[in-house]
Enzyme design. Structure first.
Site, PDB file in Angstrom:
ATOM      1  N   SER A   1       6.206   1.745  11.537  1.00  0.00           N
ATOM      2  CA  SER A   1       4.789   2.017  11.802  1.00  0.00           C
ATOM      3  C   SER A   1       3.995   0.717  11.865  1.00  0.00           C
ATOM      4  O   SER A   1       4.379  -0.289  11.273  1.00  0.00           O
ATOM      5  CB  SER A   1       4.203   2.883  10.686  1.00  0.00           C
ATOM      6  OG  SER A   1       4.960   4.045  10.513  1.00  0.00           O
TER       7      SER A   1
HETATM    8  N1  SAH Z   1       8.361   4.607   7.004  1.00  0.00           N
HETATM    9  C1  SAH Z   1       8.778   3.891   8.183  1.00  0.00           C
HETATM   10  C2  SAH Z   1       8.516   4.663   9.456  1.00  0.00           C
HETATM   11  C3  SAH Z   1       9.715   5.384   9.869  1.00  0.00           C
HETATM   12  S1  SAH Z   1       9.567   6.303  11.350  1.00  0.00           S
HETATM   13  C4  SAH Z   1       8.125   2.527   8.210  1.00  0.00           C
HETATM   14  O1  SAH Z   1       8.148   1.871   7.204  1.00  0.00           O
HETATM   15  O2  SAH Z   1       7.660   2.066   9.214  1.00  0.00           O
HETATM   16  C5  SAH Z   1       9.809   7.915  10.704  1.00  0.00           C
HETATM   17  C6  SAH Z   1      11.152   8.190  10.090  1.00  0.00           C
HETATM   18  O3  SAH Z   1      11.142   9.541   9.673  1.00  0.00           O
HETATM   19  C7  SAH Z   1      12.344   8.042  11.007  1.00  0.00           C
HETATM   20  O4  SAH Z   1      13.251   7.150  10.452  1.00  0.00           O
HETATM   21  C8  SAH Z   1      12.937   9.445  11.089  1.00  0.00           C
HETATM   22  O5  SAH Z   1      14.344   9.487  11.175  1.00  0.00           O
HETATM   23  C9  SAH Z   1      12.450  10.025   9.768  1.00  0.00           C
HETATM   24  N2  SAH Z   1      12.423  11.488   9.710  1.00  0.00           N
HETATM   25  C10 SAH Z   1      12.102  12.381  10.690  1.00  0.00           C
HETATM   26  N3  SAH Z   1      12.207  13.634  10.224  1.00  0.00           N
HETATM   27  C11 SAH Z   1      12.590  13.551   8.918  1.00  0.00           C
HETATM   28  C12 SAH Z   1      12.899  14.513   7.917  1.00  0.00           C
HETATM   29  N4  SAH Z   1      12.815  15.816   8.147  1.00  0.00           N
HETATM   30  N5  SAH Z   1      13.265  14.054   6.696  1.00  0.00           N
HETATM   31  C13 SAH Z   1      13.361  12.719   6.433  1.00  0.00           C
HETATM   32  N6  SAH Z   1      13.115  11.769   7.362  1.00  0.00           N
HETATM   33  C14 SAH Z   1      12.740  12.183   8.582  1.00  0.00           C
END
Ligand code: SAH
Length: 246
Positions: A91
């Site tokens: 993000s």
């Molecule tokens: N927190 C991260 C952003 C990750 S993007 C940062 O530091 O920038 C969002 C993430 O959510 C992805 O890795 C995706 O695989 C995960 N995700 C999507 N659906 C999910 C679920 N049901 N449970 C856990 N993770 C999930």
């Protein structure tokens, strides 16, 4: 079983409030330069209105460049989302700051050290690291095993003993460490999963992007045991919250 408030399924439309784009480029390589770039990033966050000293300190410390591919590291301190593989993104810093600042606002500094926090969507682990520098105990769950392992690798050098990474589907939350003082969801769903609402302490806050084509950050406060209050914040763009693991 507690009743699910009707408004959580049909959220009001997003109030689009566009933030100005801020670009900070790393001046010639990383290392010491990355510290300067991080300081510039934090200045930019301040200019965007981020006020919480704990959040700004944490973001000044966590090396965002260590969470992304070396080919993209020179862009690590720009205010942009970047690819982290598996179709997912890290993000943008202003979104991370905004989300954490919003969920921490109800906790005075003295209570943060005892606070229990859940992140759904570890991705590369960056936001988890920032959360672990703001809160006492952090659990972060990721549904893609390769990313869960990648985050573990990225986080090793930071030695954050108060951060626990879990592999699984975050729709169910992480009941072993519940209830939470704050929950940060990093992927967009149509509605906030029931389990997450149930795993909030009374008085806790949850922030999540909600929506498909149009998304907005939703802030939920559990104001009483059986009452949750919703505030719709900025328009955002997140990857979807998916069911199951892969
Ligand atoms: N927190 C991260 C952003 C990750 S993007 C940062 O530091 O920038 C969002 C993430 O959510 C992805 O890795 C995706 O695989 C995960 N995700 C999507 N659906 C999910 C679920 N049901 N449970 C856990 N993770 C999930």
């Amino acid at each position: 079983m507690t009743r699910r408030p009707a408004w959580l399924a049909a959220a009001p439309p997003a109030t689009a409030r566009k933030r100005p784009a801020v670009t900070v480029t790393v001046p010639g390589g990383l290392g010491l330069a990355s510290e300067r770039a991080r300081a510039s990033m934090v200045d930019a966050l301040r200019r965007l209105g981020v006020r919480d000293a704990g959040v700004l300190d944490a973001m000044a410390q966590v090396p965002r460049h260590a969470f992304i591919d070396a080919a993209l590291a020179s862009r690590a301190y720009e205010d942009v989302a970047l690819p982290i593989g598996h179709g997912q993104t890290i993000s943008r810093p202003s979104t991370v700051a905004r989300m954490i600042e919003t969920v921490v606002a109800h906790l005075p500094a003295a209570r943060r050290a005892d606070a229990q926090v859940l992140e759904v969507g570890t991705g590369c682990g960056y936001q988890a690291a920032v959360l672990a520098r703001v809160f006492g105990q952090v659990v972060s769950i990721e549904r893609v095993r390769a990313l869960h392992e990648q985050a573990r690798g990225n986080l090793r050098a930071l030695r954050l003993p108060n951060l626990r990474l879990v592999f699984g589907d975050g729709h169910a939350g992480v009941s072993q460490a519940a209830p939470y003082d704050a929950i940060v969801v990093a992927a967009a769903a149509d509605a906030i999963p029931d389990a997450l609402l149930e795993q909030m302490k009374t008085g806790a806050r949850l922030i999540a992007p909600i929506g498909t084509t149009r998304q907005a950050l939703h802030l939920v406060e559990r104001v009483e045991r059986d009452r949750w209050q919703l505030t719709v914040l900025d328009a955002v763009r997140f990857v979807p919250l998916r069911a199951g693991t892969s």
